[in-house]
Enzyme design. Sequence first.
Site, PDB file in Angstrom:
ATOM      1  CE1 TYR A  59       5.311  -8.529  10.753  1.00 26.38           C
ATOM      2  CE2 TYR A  59       7.012  -7.692  12.058  1.00 26.38           C
ATOM      3  CZ  TYR A  59       6.836  -7.753  10.569  1.00 26.38           C
ATOM      4  OH  TYR A  59       7.456  -7.557  10.025  1.00 26.38           O
TER       5      TYR A  59
ATOM      6  NE  ARG B 160       0.271  -2.341  10.854  1.00 21.44           N
ATOM      7  CZ  ARG B 160       2.024  -1.740  10.720  1.00 21.44           C
ATOM      8  NH1 ARG B 160       2.614  -1.075   9.303  1.00 21.44           N
ATOM      9  NH2 ARG B 160       2.945  -1.771  12.222  1.00 21.44           N
TER      10      ARG B 160
ATOM     11  CE  LYS C  76       4.944  -4.492  11.617  1.00 22.69           C
ATOM     12  NZ  LYS C  76       5.408  -4.687  10.528  1.00 22.69           N
TER      13      LYS C  76
ATOM     14  CD  GLU D 178       6.875  -2.363   2.102  1.00 21.92           C
ATOM     15  OE1 GLU D 178       5.971  -1.444   2.827  1.00 21.92           O
ATOM     16  OE2 GLU D 178       6.337  -3.728   1.652  1.00 21.92           O
TER      17      GLU D 178
END
Length: 285
Positions: free
Chosen positions: A32, A51, A145, A177
Amino acid sequence: MRIVYLNGDYVPKAAAKVSVFDRGLLFSDAVYEVISVIDGRLIDMERHVTRLERSLGELSINAFADWSTVAQKLVTDNGLQEGLVYLQVSRGVMDERDYRWPAPDTSPTIFAFAQERVLIENPMAGRGMRIITRPDLRWQRCDIKTTQLLYASLMKMEAEAAGVDDVWMTSGDLVTEGTSQNAHIISRESVLISHQLDRSILPGVTRIGMLEQAKSMGLSVEERAFSIEEAKDAAEAFISSSTLLIMPVVEIDGHKIGDGRPGERTARIRQNYLAAVQSDHSTKT
Ligand code: PDD
């Protein structure tokens, strides 16, 4: 009426239905993107497409669409001024549940929707985020992702229960992160330190624009992992993401960062980043 996109059609929200045999549903076999929208314009769409295509490639999902046109049409049709576009691609629907996917590929399930959200006037920019740290227990391909977001959800709930804003995840004593943001610090020596791009973090689109602004402000940048102790000892800390843009972090595990107020350079990076994306006509389609 809210209009969403599903497999080539723009339909009312209630009419958008996906099979229970969709691999996205059964195996989180899906990727996504979340693209921010400011003043009715998509921010950094090209970088999101790059990406997305990389994520699809890493999982050998064959899916093609005019991603920018889909996103822009949703913004227009829904009259969205500020918020986000969510775009998801799963490998598609299978006949029976099976870990292996059939060859040749199933045809992918592609859907997208627009959602309102306050981005610029977010009050958190004035007060800063309070963060706790927790072990990073995600899989080891965080550069893709995917929609496997259960651990991130668990951590968000843990942050809420602890009365703080979010979690920074750690590997040993190094910060990887945030649950849904990239994490950065500015050391007392005025060096901006941001985790290197590898499989342990998502290569943030906002991070790219943020680094451009930081460099043009004359900050030196080190792309490497930093420890929890380094973060606590930093002059400033902040996060970047499409939904929070640049957001100061004022507390980590109960320890105040700097004087406990949002950092001055973080505020400038946020301002400059916003000015850059708002004046960037290349984001207009
Ligand atoms: N999350 N790291 C993780 C784990 C993320 O999920 C995200 C984005 C980021 C920041 O990436 P970007 O700057 O491209 O938004 C870093 C989105 C916003 C989400 O899942 O809602």
